[in-house]
Design a protein around this motif. Structure first.
Motif, PDB file in Angstrom:
ATOM      1  N   UNK A   1       0.830  -1.205   0.000  1.00 41.82           N
ATOM      2  CA  UNK A   1       0.000   0.000   0.000  1.00 41.82           C
ATOM      3  C   UNK A   1       0.862   1.253   0.000  1.00 41.82           C
ATOM      4  N   UNK A   2       1.951   1.229   0.761  1.00 35.77           N
ATOM      5  CA  UNK A   2       2.864   2.382   0.796  1.00 35.77           C
ATOM      6  C   UNK A   2       3.439   2.620  -0.600  1.00 35.77           C
ATOM      7  N   UNK A   3       3.840   1.533  -1.268  1.00 32.84           N
ATOM      8  CA  UNK A   3       4.327   1.643  -2.646  1.00 32.84           C
ATOM      9  C   UNK A   3       3.234   2.217  -3.543  1.00 32.84           C
ATOM     10  N   UNK A   4       2.010   1.727  -3.376  1.00 30.13           N
ATOM     11  CA  UNK A   4       0.893   2.217  -4.172  1.00 30.13           C
ATOM     12  C   UNK A   4       0.685   3.707  -4.002  1.00 30.13           C
ATOM     13  N   UNK A   5       0.810   4.197  -2.759  1.00 26.38           N
ATOM     14  CA  UNK A   5       0.668   5.628  -2.511  1.00 26.38           C
ATOM     15  C   UNK A   5       1.777   6.434  -3.160  1.00 26.38           C
ATOM     16  N   UNK A   6       3.008   5.941  -3.051  1.00 22.18           N
ATOM     17  CA  UNK A   6       4.130   6.645  -3.688  1.00 22.18           C
ATOM     18  C   UNK A   6       3.950   6.719  -5.198  1.00 22.18           C
ATOM     19  N   UNK A   7       3.517   5.618  -5.815  1.00 16.61           N
ATOM     20  CA  UNK A   7       3.325   5.617  -7.267  1.00 16.61           C
ATOM     21  C   UNK A   7       2.174   6.536  -7.671  1.00 16.61           C
ATOM     22  N   UNK A   8       1.109   6.544  -6.878  1.00 18.28           N
ATOM     23  CA  UNK A   8      -0.039   7.401  -7.201  1.00 18.28           C
ATOM     24  C   UNK A   8       0.369   8.871  -7.232  1.00 18.28           C
ATOM     25  N   UNK A   9       1.224   9.265  -6.316  1.00 19.43           N
ATOM     26  CA  UNK A   9       1.587  10.679  -6.182  1.00 19.43           C
ATOM     27  C   UNK A   9       2.975  10.986  -6.747  1.00 19.43           C
ATOM     28  N   UNK A  10       3.571  10.021  -7.469  1.00 17.86           N
ATOM     29  CA  UNK A  10       4.954  10.193  -7.932  1.00 17.86           C
ATOM     30  C   UNK A  10       5.115  11.435  -8.801  1.00 17.86           C
ATOM     31  N   UNK A  11       4.219  11.631  -9.751  1.00 12.07           N
ATOM     32  CA  UNK A  11       4.344  12.795 -10.633  1.00 12.07           C
ATOM     33  C   UNK A  11       4.139  14.098  -9.855  1.00 12.07           C
ATOM     34  N   UNK A  12       3.175  14.099  -8.942  1.00 13.56           N
ATOM     35  CA  UNK A  12       2.908  15.305  -8.169  1.00 13.56           C
ATOM     36  C   UNK A  12       4.023  15.663  -7.208  1.00 13.56           C
TER      37      UNK A  12
ATOM     38  N   UNK B   1       0.493   0.316 -19.318  1.00 22.34           N
ATOM     39  CA  UNK B   1      -0.027   1.402 -18.498  1.00 22.34           C
ATOM     40  C   UNK B   1       1.049   2.166 -17.757  1.00 22.34           C
ATOM     41  N   UNK B   2       2.255   2.236 -18.326  1.00 19.46           N
ATOM     42  CA  UNK B   2       3.379   2.885 -17.670  1.00 19.46           C
ATOM     43  C   UNK B   2       3.414   4.367 -18.032  1.00 19.46           C
ATOM     44  N   UNK B   3       3.351   5.208 -17.014  1.00 20.00           N
ATOM     45  CA  UNK B   3       3.423   6.655 -17.201  1.00 20.00           C
ATOM     46  C   UNK B   3       4.849   7.146 -17.034  1.00 20.00           C
ATOM     47  N   UNK B   4       5.240   8.198 -17.765  1.00 15.62           N
ATOM     48  CA  UNK B   4       6.558   8.793 -17.522  1.00 15.62           C
ATOM     49  C   UNK B   4       6.503   9.753 -16.346  1.00 15.62           C
ATOM     50  N   UNK B   5       7.631   9.964 -15.711  1.00 13.49           N
ATOM     51  CA  UNK B   5       7.758  11.076 -14.791  1.00 13.49           C
ATOM     52  C   UNK B   5       7.726  12.375 -15.598  1.00 13.49           C
ATOM     53  N   UNK B   6       7.477  13.505 -14.974  1.00 13.65           N
ATOM     54  CA  UNK B   6       7.532  14.769 -15.712  1.00 13.65           C
ATOM     55  C   UNK B   6       8.880  14.928 -16.416  1.00 13.65           C
ATOM     56  N   UNK B   7       8.845  15.425 -17.645  1.00 15.02           N
ATOM     57  CA  UNK B   7      10.065  15.532 -18.450  1.00 15.02           C
ATOM     58  C   UNK B   7      10.862  16.798 -18.148  1.00 15.02           C
ATOM     59  N   UNK B   8      10.230  17.766 -17.520  1.00 18.28           N
ATOM     60  CA  UNK B   8      10.931  19.001 -17.195  1.00 18.28           C
ATOM     61  C   UNK B   8      10.249  19.653 -15.992  1.00 18.28           C
ATOM     62  N   UNK B   9      10.828  20.741 -15.520  1.00 18.61           N
ATOM     63  CA  UNK B   9      10.308  21.380 -14.313  1.00 18.61           C
ATOM     64  C   UNK B   9       8.901  21.920 -14.518  1.00 18.61           C
TER      65      UNK B   9
ATOM     66  N   UNK C   1       6.488  19.148 -14.154  1.00 18.87           N
ATOM     67  CA  UNK C   1       6.433  18.749 -12.744  1.00 18.87           C
ATOM     68  C   UNK C   1       5.573  19.715 -11.936  1.00 18.87           C
ATOM     69  N   UNK C   2       5.670  20.998 -12.225  1.00 18.78           N
ATOM     70  CA  UNK C   2       4.861  21.988 -11.510  1.00 18.78           C
ATOM     71  C   UNK C   2       3.386  21.823 -11.828  1.00 18.78           C
ATOM     72  N   UNK C   3       3.067  21.506 -13.080  1.00 22.81           N
ATOM     73  CA  UNK C   3       1.671  21.257 -13.446  1.00 22.81           C
ATOM     74  C   UNK C   3       1.142  20.031 -12.702  1.00 22.81           C
ATOM     75  N   UNK C   4       1.964  18.987 -12.621  1.00 23.43           N
ATOM     76  CA  UNK C   4       1.547  17.778 -11.893  1.00 23.43           C
ATOM     77  C   UNK C   4       1.356  18.077 -10.417  1.00 23.43           C
ATOM     78  N   UNK C   5       2.210  18.917  -9.859  1.00 24.01           N
ATOM     79  CA  UNK C   5       2.075  19.289  -8.457  1.00 24.01           C
ATOM     80  C   UNK C   5       0.783  20.066  -8.229  1.00 24.01           C
ATOM     81  N   UNK C   6       0.445  20.963  -9.145  1.00 24.75           N
ATOM     82  CA  UNK C   6      -0.793  21.736  -9.031  1.00 24.75           C
ATOM     83  C   UNK C   6      -2.029  20.846  -9.030  1.00 24.75           C
ATOM     84  N   UNK C   7      -1.934  19.692  -9.676  1.00 26.32           N
ATOM     85  CA  UNK C   7      -3.074  18.781  -9.789  1.00 26.32           C
ATOM     86  C   UNK C   7      -3.125  17.763  -8.658  1.00 26.32           C
ATOM     87  N   UNK C   8      -2.119  17.747  -7.778  1.00 25.92           N
ATOM     88  CA  UNK C   8      -2.054  16.752  -6.700  1.00 25.92           C
ATOM     89  C   UNK C   8      -2.398  17.415  -5.369  1.00 25.92           C
ATOM     90  N   UNK C   9      -3.617  17.206  -4.906  1.00 25.28           N
ATOM     91  CA  UNK C   9      -4.085  17.867  -3.690  1.00 25.28           C
ATOM     92  C   UNK C   9      -3.304  17.412  -2.463  1.00 25.28           C
TER      93      UNK C   9
END
Length: 448
Positions: free
Chosen positions: A272-283, A388-396, A399-407
């Protein structure tokens, strides 16, 4: 970790002939700040705090009343071994409070304390072991840093090929004088790249230690005429520096991530901890990888090979190129290794978002997807999409857009602080985009 009272502090300062005490804290972006007081003023500071103008600190909110107080954490007392032995210099790491005594919302240490308190309310202790990499480069005739080094050593090489061995040894001896338990040190993959591992500990202690570690590394390197840098990717074509972060949760002294009956040796809470990290990895990435330069490490040139920095949101119990891997040791040593963070991050904020993401996984029983035991970077785009593999953000900016979308990430930092952080980092990105680089000159000037 020692536990001191006010009386202990005053006695030690007198016995050790300490003349100056540096009151240290981190700004929002992980820069170490300090004010120095004399031994004669220390008792007053311990009783009343130290007043400073918070409006001058980068990233802090510009309220109408910006008088802030530094409140020393007595357990963080340490004497700097590199300073004079008569009239010594010590430090105390401080929390930042408002005049009414409440913790200042923009204090990174306070943000991590809040996350740790949340874990304790769930009866968990969060332990972390970082792997901090850095480069040792020459300085020029004016003493300014360069990205040049004579050495050509590689992974696990030793003297005389490893020209930084003596510097690394003195760094370790200095750290041990300051109470660190250093577990290992060695030359890393790239020329002039090094790693020193110190013992894991509770999250707040570990974050404090990372800040002290960086200061000691830079200070001792300067004595050797070198510049130590924690910049993630100081030279193209070479491996960048990471801060692989090993995490575990315990309850009543027992590591709850272990389960001998599971094929991977992992408990439900670990999954579950891994699942949480993956869910919020981009954010989380704008916090764990905060520089424009950070993404040159995560996404190196397509023509290069051999890099293991993670580029995709994946996990594996065996493959070390994934975002999350499970190191081989099990039982009480079972831990989850997040491989994306780099050493330029603010460790207080990075550990806070990692912890809250993992706790979110536990609370909501988020199971991770199937492990990926191949190097996702070498898969085709079609293979990644099919899995179903997503990339990490490719640039800052991504990453900021992903952070804005992660409550969750924004709530961990606090609404005002996350907004301030995003605005500052977006200005950094826009300034970078406006620059004309050497690459552009080399590729376009003669052709157009």
């Amino acid at each position: 970790m020692s536990h001191y009272t006010k009386r202990d502090i005053l006695r030690l300062v007198e016995e050790e002939d300490v003349e100056f005490i540096r009151l240290q804290f981190a700004d929002l972006f992980g820069n170490l700040k300090n004010a120095a007081v004399t031994a004669g003023q220390l008792e007053r500071v311990l009783d009343q705090g130290y007043v400073f103008d918070g409006s001058c600190v980068e990233g802090f909110l510009h309220d109408n009343d910006m008088d802030m107080f530094l409140w020393p954490d007595l357990d963080t007392l340490a004497i700097f071994p590199w300073r004079p032995q008569q009239g010594k210099v010590a430090r105390l790491i401080c929390d930042i409070r408002r005049p009414d005594g409440t913790i200042y919302s923009a204090d990174p240490r306070g943000i991590l304390k809040r996350a740790v308190k949340h874990a304790k309310e769930m009866e968990y202790q969060f332990d972390v072991g970082p792997e901090c990499e850095f480069f040792l480069f020459h300085t020029n005739d004016e003493g300014n840093p360069t990205t040049f080094s004579h050495e050509q050593a590689g992974f696990f090489d030793m003297s005389p090929i490893d020209l930084g061995e003596n510097t690394r040894r003195d760094i370790i001896l200095t750290l041990e004088e300051m109470g660190f338990e250093v577990e290992a040190s060695y030359h890393e993959v790239a020329p002039a790249q090094h790693q020193i591992d110190f013992r894991y500990g509770e999250a707040l202690l570990t974050a404090d230690n990372i800040m002290t570690f960086k200061l000691a590394v830079k200070t001792i390197a300067k004595r050797f005429g070198l510049h130590a840098t924690f910049m993630p990717k100081p030279r193209s074509g070479l491996n960048g520096s990471s801060m692989h972060t090993n995490m575990s949760l315990s309850r009543n002294g027992k590591n709850i991530f272990q389960d001998a009956e599971d094929p991977n040796g992992l408990s439900r809470e670990a999954y579950w901890f891994i699942g949480g990290l993956l869910k919020h990895a981009r954010g989380m990435t704008a916090v764990t990888n905060p520089l424009v330069n950070s993404y040159k490490r995560i996404f190196p040139a397509r023509t290069t090979a051999g890099y293991t920095a993670p580029s995709y949101v994946t996990w594996s119990a065996v493959n070390r190129s994934q975002l999350i891997r499970i190191p081989a040791l099990r039982g009480d040593n079972t831990r989850i290794e997040l491989r994306s963070p780099d050493p330029s991050c603010n460790p207080y904020l990075a550990l806070a978002v990692c912890l809250e993401a993992g706790l979110d996984g536990i609370k909501n029983q988020i199971m991770p997807p199937a492990p990926v035991d191949r190097n996702a970077r070498r898969m085709t785009e079609e293979e990644r999409k099919a899995s179903g593999i997503e990339p990490l953000p490719r640039n800052l900016e991504e990453a900021l857009k992903a952070m804005e979308e992660d409550e969750l990430v924004k709530n961990t930092l606090g609404e005002n602080i996350s907004s301030s952080y995003i605005q500052a980092k977006r200005r950094e990105w826009e300034e970078y985009c406006a620059q004309v680089s050497e690459w552009e000159i080399e590729h376009y000037l003669h052709r157009f």
